[in-house]
Scaffold this active site. Structure first.
Site, PDB file in Angstrom:
ATOM      1  N   ARG A  36       1.541   5.409  -1.177  1.00 56.42           N
ATOM      2  CA  ARG A  36       0.696   6.020  -2.216  1.00 56.42           C
ATOM      3  C   ARG A  36       1.496   6.331  -3.477  1.00 56.42           C
ATOM      4  O   ARG A  36       0.936   6.317  -4.573  1.00 56.42           O
ATOM      5  CB  ARG A  36       0.040   7.290  -1.678  1.00 56.42           C
ATOM      6  CG  ARG A  36      -1.214   6.989  -0.876  1.00 56.42           C
ATOM      7  CD  ARG A  36      -1.885   8.262  -0.427  1.00 56.42           C
ATOM      8  NE  ARG A  36      -3.206   7.981   0.101  1.00 56.42           N
ATOM      9  CZ  ARG A  36      -3.778   8.683   1.066  1.00 56.42           C
ATOM     10  NH1 ARG A  36      -3.145   9.711   1.607  1.00 56.42           N
ATOM     11  NH2 ARG A  36      -4.997   8.365   1.480  1.00 56.42           N
ATOM     12  N   GLY A 378     -11.294   8.168   3.482  1.00 56.48           N
ATOM     13  CA  GLY A 378     -12.563   8.876   3.290  1.00 56.48           C
ATOM     14  C   GLY A 378     -13.254   8.435   2.003  1.00 56.48           C
ATOM     15  O   GLY A 378     -14.476   8.253   1.967  1.00 56.48           O
TER      16      GLY A 378
HETATM   17  N1  LIG Z   1      -6.368   9.682  20.012  1.00 54.17           N
HETATM   18  C1  LIG Z   1      -5.814  10.373  19.031  1.00 54.17           C
HETATM   19  N2  LIG Z   1      -5.481  11.676  19.214  1.00 54.17           N
HETATM   20  C2  LIG Z   1      -4.901  12.382  18.212  1.00 54.17           C
HETATM   21  N3  LIG Z   1      -4.623  11.880  16.989  1.00 54.17           N
HETATM   22  C3  LIG Z   1      -4.930  10.596  16.766  1.00 54.17           C
HETATM   23  C4  LIG Z   1      -5.541   9.778  17.756  1.00 54.17           C
HETATM   24  N4  LIG Z   1      -5.725   8.559  17.239  1.00 54.17           N
HETATM   25  C5  LIG Z   1      -5.257   8.590  15.966  1.00 54.17           C
HETATM   26  N5  LIG Z   1      -4.766   9.800  15.673  1.00 54.17           N
HETATM   27  C6  LIG Z   1      -4.089  10.243  14.423  1.00 54.17           C
HETATM   28  O1  LIG Z   1      -4.935  10.031  13.313  1.00 54.17           O
HETATM   29  C7  LIG Z   1      -4.132  10.161  12.161  1.00 54.17           C
HETATM   30  C8  LIG Z   1      -4.760   9.425  10.992  1.00 54.17           C
HETATM   31  O2  LIG Z   1      -6.084   9.850  10.806  1.00 54.17           O
HETATM   32  P1  LIG Z   1      -6.828   9.833   9.392  1.00 54.17           P
HETATM   33  O3  LIG Z   1      -6.142  10.766   8.462  1.00 54.17           O
HETATM   34  O4  LIG Z   1      -8.261  10.051   9.679  1.00 54.17           O
HETATM   35  O5  LIG Z   1      -6.577   8.330   8.896  1.00 54.17           O
HETATM   36  P2  LIG Z   1      -6.362   7.754   7.413  1.00 54.17           P
HETATM   37  O6  LIG Z   1      -5.264   8.584   6.762  1.00 54.17           O
HETATM   38  O7  LIG Z   1      -5.982   6.333   7.585  1.00 54.17           O
HETATM   39  O8  LIG Z   1      -7.677   7.933   6.714  1.00 54.17           O
HETATM   40  C9  LIG Z   1      -2.768   9.650  12.556  1.00 54.17           C
HETATM   41  O9  LIG Z   1      -1.793  10.611  12.214  1.00 54.17           O
HETATM   42  C10 LIG Z   1      -2.858   9.448  14.082  1.00 54.17           C
HETATM   43  O10 LIG Z   1      -1.736   9.948  14.789  1.00 54.17           O
HETATM   44  O1  LIG Z   2      -5.381  11.359   2.781  1.00 54.07           O
HETATM   45  C1  LIG Z   2      -6.429  11.313   2.135  1.00 54.07           C
HETATM   46  O2  LIG Z   2      -7.569  10.768   2.606  1.00 54.07           O
HETATM   47  P1  LIG Z   2      -7.696   9.701   3.832  1.00 54.07           P
HETATM   48  O3  LIG Z   2      -6.935  10.229   5.035  1.00 54.07           O
HETATM   49  O4  LIG Z   2      -9.181   9.668   4.089  1.00 54.07           O
HETATM   50  O5  LIG Z   2      -7.191   8.387   3.326  1.00 54.07           O
HETATM   51  C2  LIG Z   2      -6.543  11.829   0.722  1.00 54.07           C
HETATM   52  O6  LIG Z   2      -5.282  12.208   0.204  1.00 54.07           O
HETATM   53  C3  LIG Z   2      -7.518  13.002   0.687  1.00 54.07           C
HETATM   54  O7  LIG Z   2      -7.020  14.049   1.480  1.00 54.07           O
HETATM   55  P2  LIG Z   2      -8.047  15.068   2.183  1.00 54.07           P
HETATM   56  O8  LIG Z   2      -8.832  14.294   3.231  1.00 54.07           O
HETATM   57  O9  LIG Z   2      -7.178  16.155   2.786  1.00 54.07           O
HETATM   58  O10 LIG Z   2      -8.963  15.589   1.098  1.00 54.07           O
END
Ligand SMILES: Nc1ncnc2c1ncn2[C@@H]1O[C@H](COP(=O)(O)OP(=O)(O)O)[C@@H](O)[C@H]1O
Ligand SMILES: O=C(OP(=O)(O)O)[C@H](O)COP(=O)(O)O
Length: 397
Positions: A36, A378
């Site tokens: 990022r 998101g």
């Molecule tokens: N089964 C699980 N239990 C706990 N944490 C999980 C599981 N599967 C994935 N995760 C966690 O989800 C996190 C990412 O989630 P999220 O922030 O929603 O994704 P992104 O940042 O790609 O939008 C990772 O740190 C990963 O370790």
């Molecule tokens: O990590 C982010 O979003 P993402 O995990 O949905 O990609 C953005 O920095 C927004 O963070 P937030 O979901 O704590 O508002």
């Protein structure tokens, strides 16, 4: 939607506040993936080259309106400086004395980064007046505003939504590029259209499903997201991540998917671990038979095959959220298998989200194996729902 771009702003000699998304994964003070920060560099560089005094603001994690050194942006300032090839002055507060003096000291072409916006309760407040008051202070630091934090454009936060109403503004190059790709995904969606959801921000991202069910042909659910679905179907999920208060909503999604003929595909097996740790003892168990003392930390081998098969004939794929705790090698196999299935598919493939993009890089997969890797999870999902995103609406002319 028409947004002004950097070319529409005369930035020379002026203080420009850039809202970036620098929310990177940290291990202590070590940045484990700088994707990022790299994605934010071109806009900042352009402003530097055009002689602006660049004031970057961003959030890190969710400190909930409290100062918490664990979420300091200091290591990010150092990394940003390395990537830009010039010093980045760091303000140790957001709109206080340090911010004011740091910004006042900037010469043309210099860059400063403010401390974590989310140390300030006004940033995320639901109260318009409280948010507005903080926004006025933030806007007071600059003369112009550039919105470039695509990963946060779905947040109605002061730095994203209110500040651009107070200053002449434009969209940065990252936001313009991200929107262009996502628009393509919504306008010419070749079918089958498959969305894969996982990750840990379960309560946030469950909300997008109702809307996605009206758009997709298949929805594959893995990661921490899956256990609320399994529980809603009546299965025990042990100590796995669970959003108990959204079980009724999820039952509604299961019914709605059936009614609409959308295939909603859940894990059939998982890696059930005794604890949340890199070397945790674990076994493959049926998704319907997770022992009470175990937690599911990855999808199992049968699920990896099932998901790969459901992706093989896809023509459009959006994937957000790792299938397991990919940060631990023992639980990264499910995420790797899904990523590989996207690479293998003859489809328009978009990966979105800070951790999902970080996972692709950590697992050594070729970034050019995907049509696009978005910085926002998101934000992308809400865009795909067809929602008006606060941070994009605020940048419209
Ligand atoms: N089964 C699980 N239990 C706990 N944490 C999980 C599981 N599967 C994935 N995760 C966690 O989800 C996190 C990412 O989630 P999220 O922030 O929603 O994704 P992104 O940042 O790609 O939008 C990772 O740190 C990963 O370790
Ligand atoms: O990590 C982010 O979003 P993402 O995990 O949905 O990609 C953005 O920095 C927004 O963070 P937030 O979901 O704590 O508002």
């Amino acid at each position: 939607m028409s947004m002004r771009t950097l070319d529409d702003l005369d930035v020379k000699g002026r203080r420009v506040l850039v809202r970036a998304d620098l929310n990177v994964p940290l291990d202590g003070e070590t940045i484990t993936d700088d994707g990022r920060i790299r994605a934010s560099v071109p806009t900042i560089k352009t402003l530097v080259e055009r002689g602006a005094k660049v004031v970057v603001c961003a959030h890190l994690g969710r400190p909930k309106g409290q100062v918490n050194p664990k979420y300091s942006l200091k290591p990010v300032a150092t990394r940003l400086g390395e990537l830009l090839g010039q010093d980045v002055a760091f303000a140790t507060d957001v709109v206080g004395d340090s911010a004011v003096s740091t910004v006042e000291a900037l010469q043309d072409g210099q860059v400063a980064l403010l401390e974590n916006l989310r140390y300030e309760p006004g940033e995320e407040s639901k109260d318009d007046a409280v948010r507005g008051e903080f926004a006025a202070k933030l806007a007071g630091l600059a003369e112009l505003y550039v919105g470039d934090g695509f990963g946060a454009v779905h947040r109605k936060h002061a730095s994203v939504y209110d500040v651009p109403r107070l200053l002449p503004h434009a969209a940065g190059g990252l936001v313009v590029a991200e929107v262009e790709v996502l628009r393509k995904l919504t306008e010419d969606t070749e079918r089958p259209y498959v969305v894969v959801l996982g990750g840990a921000k379960v309560s946030d991202k469950l909300g997008v499903i109702a809307n996605l069910l009206t758009k997709v042909d298949r929805l594959l659910i893995g990661g921490g997201m899956a256990y609320t679905f399994l529980k809603a179907q009546g299965h025990e999920v042990g100590k796995s991540l669970l959003q108990e208060d959204q079980l009724d909503q999820v039952r509604g999604f299961l019914d709605e998917a059936k009614r609409r003929g959308v295939e909603l595909v859940l894990p059939v097996d998982v890696l059930a671990a005794v604890t949340y740790a890199p070397d945790a003892e674990h076994d493959v168990v049926e998704a319907t038979a997770i022992p009470a003392e175990r937690e599911g930390l990855d999808i199992g081998p049968k699920t990896r095959e099932l998901f790969a098969a459901k992706l093989a004939d896809a023509k459009t794929v959006f994937w957000n959220g790792p299938m397991g705790v990919f940060e631990f090698d023992a639980f990264s196999g499910g995420t790797k298998a899904v990523a590989q299935a996207l690479i293998d598919a003859d489809a328009f493939t978009v990966v979105g989200g800070g951790d999902s993009a970080a996972a692709v890089r950590k697992l050594g997969l070729p970034e050019d194996g995907f049509s696009h890797i978005s910085t926002g999870g998101g934000a992308s999902l809400e865009y795909l729902e067809g929602k008006t995103l606060p941070g994009l609406a605020a940048l419209e002319d």
